[in-house]
Design a protein around this motif. Structure first.
Motif, PDB file in Angstrom:
ATOM      1  N   ALA A 148      22.979 102.409   0.930  1.00 31.73           N
ATOM      2  CA  ALA A 148      21.749 102.259   1.702  1.00 31.73           C
ATOM      3  C   ALA A 148      21.357 103.563   2.394  1.00 31.73           C
ATOM      4  N   LYS A 149      20.065 103.807   2.456  1.00 31.15           N
ATOM      5  CA  LYS A 149      19.522 104.982   3.136  1.00 31.15           C
ATOM      6  C   LYS A 149      18.922 104.578   4.480  1.00 31.15           C
ATOM      7  N   SER A 150      18.890 105.527   5.392  1.00 34.65           N
ATOM      8  CA  SER A 150      18.277 105.327   6.720  1.00 34.65           C
ATOM      9  C   SER A 150      18.810 104.082   7.405  1.00 34.65           C
ATOM     10  N   LEU A 151      20.083 103.822   7.221  1.00 38.29           N
ATOM     11  CA  LEU A 151      20.660 102.597   7.768  1.00 38.29           C
ATOM     12  C   LEU A 151      20.838 102.707   9.280  1.00 38.29           C
ATOM     13  N   SER A 161      12.643  91.058  -6.367  1.00 35.64           N
ATOM     14  CA  SER A 161      11.307  90.737  -6.869  1.00 35.64           C
ATOM     15  C   SER A 161      11.380  89.604  -7.886  1.00 35.64           C
ATOM     16  N   PRO A 162      10.308  88.844  -8.040  1.00 34.39           N
ATOM     17  CA  PRO A 162      10.325  87.716  -8.974  1.00 34.39           C
ATOM     18  C   PRO A 162      10.695  88.103 -10.405  1.00 34.39           C
ATOM     19  N   ASP A 163      10.319  89.318 -10.835  1.00 37.95           N
ATOM     20  CA  ASP A 163      10.684  89.754 -12.184  1.00 37.95           C
ATOM     21  C   ASP A 163      12.073  90.377 -12.233  1.00 37.95           C
ATOM     22  N   GLN A 164      12.753  90.408 -11.074  1.00 35.93           N
ATOM     23  CA  GLN A 164      14.120  90.908 -10.935  1.00 35.93           C
ATOM     24  C   GLN A 164      14.262  92.385 -11.304  1.00 35.93           C
ATOM     25  N   ARG A 165      13.173  93.102 -11.194  1.00 33.97           N
ATOM     26  CA  ARG A 165      13.184  94.530 -11.484  1.00 33.97           C
ATOM     27  C   ARG A 165      13.519  95.356 -10.240  1.00 33.97           C
ATOM     28  N   PHE A 166      13.089  94.873  -9.068  1.00 35.23           N
ATOM     29  CA  PHE A 166      13.249  95.658  -7.852  1.00 35.23           C
ATOM     30  C   PHE A 166      13.950  94.867  -6.752  1.00 35.23           C
ATOM     31  N   LEU A 167      14.625  95.612  -5.901  1.00 34.55           N
ATOM     32  CA  LEU A 167      15.262  95.059  -4.711  1.00 34.55           C
ATOM     33  C   LEU A 167      14.730  95.802  -3.499  1.00 34.55           C
ATOM     34  N   GLY A 182      17.172  98.021 -12.361  1.00 37.29           N
ATOM     35  CA  GLY A 182      17.570  98.416 -13.703  1.00 37.29           C
ATOM     36  C   GLY A 182      17.660  97.234 -14.638  1.00 37.29           C
ATOM     37  N   SER A 183      18.074  97.501 -15.838  1.00 36.40           N
ATOM     38  CA  SER A 183      18.174  96.475 -16.871  1.00 36.40           C
ATOM     39  C   SER A 183      19.334  95.540 -16.591  1.00 36.40           C
ATOM     40  N   THR A 184      19.172  94.283 -16.954  1.00 37.12           N
ATOM     41  CA  THR A 184      20.254  93.303 -16.792  1.00 37.12           C
ATOM     42  C   THR A 184      21.293  93.410 -17.895  1.00 37.12           C
ATOM     43  N   THR A 185      21.070  94.299 -18.854  1.00 35.55           N
ATOM     44  CA  THR A 185      22.005  94.419 -19.972  1.00 35.55           C
ATOM     45  C   THR A 185      22.945  95.611 -19.837  1.00 35.55           C
ATOM     46  N   ARG A 186      22.821  96.365 -18.760  1.00 36.27           N
ATOM     47  CA  ARG A 186      23.715  97.493 -18.578  1.00 36.27           C
ATOM     48  C   ARG A 186      24.085  97.640 -17.111  1.00 36.27           C
ATOM     49  N   GLU A 187      25.179  98.311 -16.875  1.00 32.73           N
ATOM     50  CA  GLU A 187      25.632  98.557 -15.514  1.00 32.73           C
ATOM     51  C   GLU A 187      24.992  99.829 -14.984  1.00 32.73           C
ATOM     52  N   SER A 188      24.598  99.808 -13.744  1.00 30.26           N
ATOM     53  CA  SER A 188      23.998 100.980 -13.121  1.00 30.26           C
ATOM     54  C   SER A 188      24.575 101.136 -11.732  1.00 30.26           C
ATOM     55  N   VAL A 189      25.292 102.221 -11.489  1.00 28.78           N
ATOM     56  CA  VAL A 189      25.931 102.409 -10.194  1.00 28.78           C
ATOM     57  C   VAL A 189      25.401 103.621  -9.447  1.00 28.78           C
ATOM     58  N   ALA A 190      24.450 104.307 -10.031  1.00 25.77           N
ATOM     59  CA  ALA A 190      23.927 105.519  -9.391  1.00 25.77           C
ATOM     60  C   ALA A 190      22.505 105.301  -8.911  1.00 25.77           C
ATOM     61  N   ASN A 191      22.139 105.992  -7.844  1.00 24.86           N
ATOM     62  CA  ASN A 191      20.775 105.954  -7.361  1.00 24.86           C
ATOM     63  C   ASN A 191      19.941 107.089  -7.941  1.00 24.86           C
ATOM     64  N   ILE A 192      20.582 108.047  -8.570  1.00 22.73           N
ATOM     65  CA  ILE A 192      19.906 109.223  -9.107  1.00 22.73           C
ATOM     66  C   ILE A 192      18.996 108.815 -10.257  1.00 22.73           C
ATOM     67  N   THR A 193      17.797 109.432 -10.317  1.00 22.56           N
ATOM     68  CA  THR A 193      16.776 109.231 -11.350  1.00 22.56           C
ATOM     69  C   THR A 193      16.185 107.838 -11.329  1.00 22.56           C
ATOM     70  N   GLU A 194      16.528 107.006 -10.355  1.00 25.78           N
ATOM     71  CA  GLU A 194      15.953 105.679 -10.268  1.00 25.78           C
ATOM     72  C   GLU A 194      15.209 105.545  -8.945  1.00 25.78           C
ATOM     73  N   ILE A 195      14.184 104.720  -8.931  1.00 29.81           N
ATOM     74  CA  ILE A 195      13.354 104.557  -7.743  1.00 29.81           C
ATOM     75  C   ILE A 195      14.199 104.104  -6.555  1.00 29.81           C
ATOM     76  N   HIS A 196      14.076 104.816  -5.459  1.00 31.38           N
ATOM     77  CA  HIS A 196      14.725 104.436  -4.205  1.00 31.38           C
ATOM     78  C   HIS A 196      13.814 104.932  -3.092  1.00 31.38           C
ATOM     79  N   ASP A 197      12.640 104.340  -3.014  1.00 24.97           N
ATOM     80  CA  ASP A 197      11.598 104.808  -2.113  1.00 24.97           C
ATOM     81  C   ASP A 197      11.632 104.087  -0.776  1.00 24.97           C
TER      82      ASP A 197
END
Length: 473
Positions: A148-151, A161-167, A182-197
């Motif tokens: 988490a940022k700015s905690l 989100s209803p489409d389960q794309r965003f948190l 991210g996709s439900t078919t792969r694991e994603s543990v990094a925040n780099i290159t992904e939206i975190h606005d």
């Protein structure tokens, strides 16, 4: 108004398979809820009369599942299949009270734990700035581990989100962050290159140290967020326009909880430390700027509310140690006439609730029913309706500061389950939308799974051994 008292029943393995009849006998309530919602609940979870031929010596509500299956096979109802009510009648009897089994153990207090709308994802947020998203369908594999940022202080809320794309996640900060799950078919543990606005909810960009978001929720269409804040206001954020489109000075104190009432997004429910719930209709807000009405009945601040998603009914947890059921058709339209109750001096963060206060009643209680037995202390304990698909929302369940999860029958008010494992307050819990499964999370760092069927005996034995060793020094 029907007031329910603390139930004595603790669901065990023998009774869990017949939860709908567990309220009978010595635990049967004489002051059952007599209201439209009670009749709707019974209709939506009552099997076809031709499938419920009574068994001698047993109540009709206790018709064995086998009898109903036989009735379906011989087409007793003439439909050749179970209706939604038939299915709910069966499924709601199998309460998820067996276990628990471990999902994960965090190194700090867990504040938030929620399933996604389809139950394929589960989110847990803790005080130590970690948010984990689990893929339920892939054996609870961690899909994303978010730092988490700015905690500030802790994660106060999350929403998928209803489409389960965003948190989105919030803390005691004016900035709510949105993350690409991210996709439900792969694991994603990094925040780099992904939206975190960051989405700024502050007024004119003022970074107020006292400002925080207690609650944030997506709209059904995923285009807006509604948030409750410590500046006594509720906010609506337009994600497409990337700005706050509405700020309402809604209450006289902290707004701890807010949600959309139904799929339309027109109605908003809010609850505050000023002890009242309010209903807001955005269609007429521009003309008068006032709440459509208020609902009074809690004697202390409100920690959380959950909508039945029909635009009419919702429940709320209060620091007066009760959960209340509301019908917005009973609300007061004159919002300026809300009485100011005398300050009791009670501080739920460190005090026990006074014994004498448990018998007090609000002079203008507008609630339909009151459920008690759990405790709402130290943190903003959350409560919910059980899932519509599997139970027709015939139960109410809540965390508790005494470390249990409580399940109440909505109509009778009886306590039909109490889940006992944790050693610290259970702030949040979540019932799977389709399966008989509850996840409870606690300040002890444990996230555990309760199911029907399931035993969790191995986990329980390990915990018993650990406690024994700790007492032996």
């Amino acid at each position: 108004m029907s007031r329910f008292r603390k139930g004595r029943y603790i669901c065990d393995e023998e009774d869990a398979s017949d939860g709908s009849s567990s309220n009978q006998g010595e635990n049967e309530k004489s002051d059952n809820l007599d209201h439209e919602i009670a009749h709707l609940t019974k209709i939506r979870s009552r099997p076809h009369k031709l499938l419920t031929r009574p068994v001698p010596g047993r109540l009709k509500l206790s018709v064995p599942t086998l009898n109903m299956l036989v009735g379906r096979e011989v087409n007793s109802s003439g439909r050749g299949r179970f209706s939604a009510a038939d299915s709910c009648h069966i499924m709601s009897r199998f309460l998820p009270v067996h276990g628990p089994q471990s999902v994960d153990q965090m190194k700090s207090r867990v504040y938030v734990s929620q399933f996604s709308a389809d139950g394929s994802l589960f989110v847990a947020g803790c005080q130590g700035s970690h948010i984990r998203i689990y893929n339920v369908d892939r054996n609870w594999q961690i899909q994303k581990n978010i730092q988490a940022k700015s905690l500030r202080w802790t994660i106060t809320d999350t929403s998928i989100s209803p489409d389960q794309r965003f948190l989105v996640y919030a803390s005691m900060s004016p900035v709510v962050h949105i993350v690409d799950v991210g996709s439900t078919t792969r694991e994603s543990v990094a925040n780099i290159t992904e939206i975190h606005d960051g989405l700024d909810f502050s007024v004119d960009g003022d970074d107020d140290d006292e400002f925080g978001i207690f609650c944030v929720k997506f709209s059904t269409d995923g285009k807006e967020l509604v948030a409750a804040s410590s500046d006594n206001s509720i906010y609506v954020y337009d994600l497409q326009a990337n700005r706050c489109t509405l700020r309402v000075p809604a209450h006289r104190s902290d707004v701890n909880t807010v949600c959309f009432a139904d799929e339309t997004g027109h109605l908003i429910f809010s609850g505050s430390d000023d002890k009242v719930c309010k209903v807001w209709d955005r269609r007429c807000f521009i003309t008068n700027g006032q709440a459509s009405g208020v609902l009074m009945g809690h004697l202390e601040g409100i920690t959380f509310l959950d909508s039945r998603r029909d635009g009419r009914y919702f429940i709320s947890n209060g620091k007066d140690q009760t959960t209340k059921l509301w019908d917005i058709r009973k609300m007061s339209s004159n919002t300026s006439s809300t009485p100011r109750l005398q300050n009791s001096g009670f501080d739920y963060r460190w005090m026990s609730y006074p014994t004498h206060a448990r018998t007090l009643k609000h002079p203008r209680d507008q609630s339909l029913a009151t459920y008690s037995g759990h405790t709402v202390l130290r943190t903003l304990i959350r409560c919910y309706f059980s899932p519509e698909h599997s139970t027709s929302q015939k139960y109410i369940y809540t965390g508790s500061s005494d470390s249990y999860v409580y399940i109440y029958d909505l109509v009778s008010g009886a306590q039909v389950g109490r889940l006992d494992f944790h050693d610290a307050p259970v702030r949040d819990c979540s019932w799977h939308p389709y399966y008989p499964m509850i996840i409870s999370s606690s300040w002890d760092g444990n996230i555990v799974r309760w199911e029907y069927p399931g035993t969790g005996e191995v986990y329980r034995r390990k915990r018993t051994v650990a406690r024994y060793r700790s007492t032996r020094g």
